[in-house]
Design a protein around this motif. Structure first.
Motif, PDB file in Angstrom:
ATOM      1  N   UNK A  79       0.832  -1.204   0.000  1.00 28.89           N
ATOM      2  CA  UNK A  79       0.000   0.000   0.000  1.00 28.89           C
ATOM      3  C   UNK A  79       0.871   1.260   0.000  1.00 28.89           C
ATOM      4  N   UNK A  80       1.865   1.293   0.870  1.00 32.63           N
ATOM      5  CA  UNK A  80       2.710   2.483   0.995  1.00 32.63           C
ATOM      6  C   UNK A  80       3.554   2.732  -0.251  1.00 32.63           C
ATOM      7  N   UNK A  81       3.850   1.680  -1.010  1.00 33.88           N
ATOM      8  CA  UNK A  81       4.658   1.828  -2.226  1.00 33.88           C
ATOM      9  C   UNK A  81       3.825   2.278  -3.423  1.00 33.88           C
ATOM     10  N   UNK A  82       2.521   2.381  -3.263  1.00 35.39           N
ATOM     11  CA  UNK A  82       1.636   2.644  -4.397  1.00 35.39           C
ATOM     12  C   UNK A  82       1.233   4.109  -4.483  1.00 35.39           C
ATOM     13  N   UNK A  83       1.236   4.609  -5.715  1.00 32.31           N
ATOM     14  CA  UNK A  83       0.828   5.985  -5.985  1.00 32.31           C
ATOM     15  C   UNK A  83      -0.671   6.078  -6.246  1.00 32.31           C
ATOM     16  N   UNK A  84      -1.231   5.016  -6.813  1.00 35.02           N
ATOM     17  CA  UNK A  84      -2.668   4.917  -7.064  1.00 35.02           C
ATOM     18  C   UNK A  84      -3.146   3.603  -6.464  1.00 35.02           C
ATOM     19  N   UNK A  85      -4.201   3.667  -5.671  1.00 32.21           N
ATOM     20  CA  UNK A  85      -4.770   2.468  -5.054  1.00 32.21           C
ATOM     21  C   UNK A  85      -6.232   2.386  -5.498  1.00 32.21           C
ATOM     22  N   UNK A  86      -6.580   1.281  -6.140  1.00 22.78           N
ATOM     23  CA  UNK A  86      -7.938   1.031  -6.631  1.00 22.78           C
ATOM     24  C   UNK A  86      -8.543  -0.055  -5.753  1.00 22.78           C
ATOM     25  N   UNK A  87      -9.666   0.255  -5.104  1.00 19.30           N
ATOM     26  CA  UNK A  87     -10.255  -0.672  -4.136  1.00 19.30           C
ATOM     27  C   UNK A  87     -11.662  -1.054  -4.576  1.00 19.30           C
ATOM     28  N   UNK A  88     -11.865  -2.318  -4.895  1.00 20.48           N
ATOM     29  CA  UNK A  88     -13.199  -2.822  -5.189  1.00 20.48           C
ATOM     30  C   UNK A  88     -13.921  -3.105  -3.889  1.00 20.48           C
ATOM     31  N   UNK A  89     -15.025  -2.385  -3.653  1.00 21.38           N
ATOM     32  CA  UNK A  89     -15.705  -2.451  -2.363  1.00 21.38           C
ATOM     33  C   UNK A  89     -17.218  -2.527  -2.538  1.00 21.38           C
ATOM     34  N   UNK A  90     -17.753  -3.715  -2.821  1.00 20.28           N
ATOM     35  CA  UNK A  90     -19.204  -3.830  -2.910  1.00 20.28           C
ATOM     36  C   UNK A  90     -19.853  -3.690  -1.536  1.00 20.28           C
ATOM     37  N   UNK A  91     -21.118  -3.294  -1.530  1.00 16.81           N
ATOM     38  CA  UNK A  91     -21.871  -3.296  -0.277  1.00 16.81           C
ATOM     39  C   UNK A  91     -22.405  -4.703  -0.039  1.00 16.81           C
ATOM     40  N   UNK A  92     -21.999  -5.298   1.068  1.00 16.30           N
ATOM     41  CA  UNK A  92     -22.531  -6.597   1.489  1.00 16.30           C
ATOM     42  C   UNK A  92     -23.230  -6.383   2.825  1.00 16.30           C
ATOM     43  N   UNK A  93     -24.522  -6.562   2.853  1.00 18.13           N
ATOM     44  CA  UNK A  93     -25.284  -6.448   4.099  1.00 18.13           C
ATOM     45  C   UNK A  93     -24.994  -5.138   4.818  1.00 18.13           C
ATOM     46  N   UNK A  94     -25.007  -4.044   4.041  1.00 18.42           N
ATOM     47  CA  UNK A  94     -24.861  -2.672   4.527  1.00 18.42           C
ATOM     48  C   UNK A  94     -23.462  -2.338   5.029  1.00 18.42           C
ATOM     49  N   UNK A  95     -22.482  -3.140   4.657  1.00 17.86           N
ATOM     50  CA  UNK A  95     -21.097  -2.849   5.017  1.00 17.86           C
ATOM     51  C   UNK A  95     -20.201  -3.320   3.875  1.00 17.86           C
ATOM     52  N   UNK A  96     -18.937  -3.537   4.175  1.00 22.13           N
ATOM     53  CA  UNK A  96     -17.987  -4.027   3.178  1.00 22.13           C
ATOM     54  C   UNK A  96     -17.743  -5.519   3.414  1.00 22.13           C
TER      55      UNK A  96
END
Length: 198
Positions: A83-100
């Motif tokens: 994470x710290x080495x990355x300039x762009x972070x793309x996070x796939x985050x669907x809603x599952x039961x009102x959370x992640x």
């Protein structure tokens, strides 16, 4: 330049967030053709939920580690370093039961490290992990927008990354994925138009 892609949807080829992370990765690779792309699929290769050993490995100095903690440390630290080495972070985050998804929460639990990604001072908490762009690919079965029913999905992520000092945070969202193929295609088309602006 490094691009980090995180996927957490358990629905495979049917996943809308995986379609979004595909599109986002393609977009940023076109903008940065020489970028290294690192992919972490939290379903294909899940991180265990933290326990006393992994918590110590994440949060304490290596010179204080007993044998079991020292053995866990390299893998735990590798998640944070990615994470710290990355300039762009793309996070796939669907809603599952009102959370992640719990897989995504396990990844987030490895990012909050006192003295590394945040610290406390007289003025309150200070994020230390700024200087990178984070884009959340969000998908929801219903039409929630930003109401209270979405509080534990997008708001959780905004709070977490804000706490770590990330001030370049964007959401690309498809709603009504439970309404059928036409609604999904319409949502994806709108999301792709948003991605083109990033």
């Amino acid at each position: 330049m490094q691009i980090l892609r995180i996927d957490s949807a358990t629905t495979g080829e049917q996943s809308v967030t995986r379609k979004l992370t595909d599109e986002l990765t393609r977009h940023f690779r076109e903008k940065h053709p020489d970028a290294k792309v690192v992919e972490r699929d939290l379903v294909a290769d899940p991180l265990p939920h933290i326990d006393p050993i992994t918590t110590k490995a994440i949060r304490t100095a290596p010179e204080t580690h007993e044998e079991a903690v020292a053995a866990a440390y390299p893998d735990e630290r590798a998640v944070l370093d990615e994470f710290l080495a990355s300039d762009v972070v793309i996070v796939g985050a669907p809603m599952y039961n009102f959370s992640i998804p719990s897989q995504l929460k396990a990844w987030l639990d490895r990012l909050g490290v006192p003295g590394v990604t945040f610290r406390y001072s007289e003025a309150g908490p200070e994020g230390l992990a700024g200087g990178r762009k984070v884009v959340i690919a969000s998908a929801r079965g219903g039409a929630y927008s930003n109401d209270d029913m979405a509080e534990n999905q997008e708001s959780l992520l905004a709070t977490m990354f804000g706490f770590l000092g990330v001030d370049d945070l964007s959401f690309v969202r498809v709603e009504k994925t439970g309404f059928g193929p036409e609604a999904i295609e319409e949502g994806l088309a709108a999301a792709k138009a948003e991605i083109a602006k990033l």
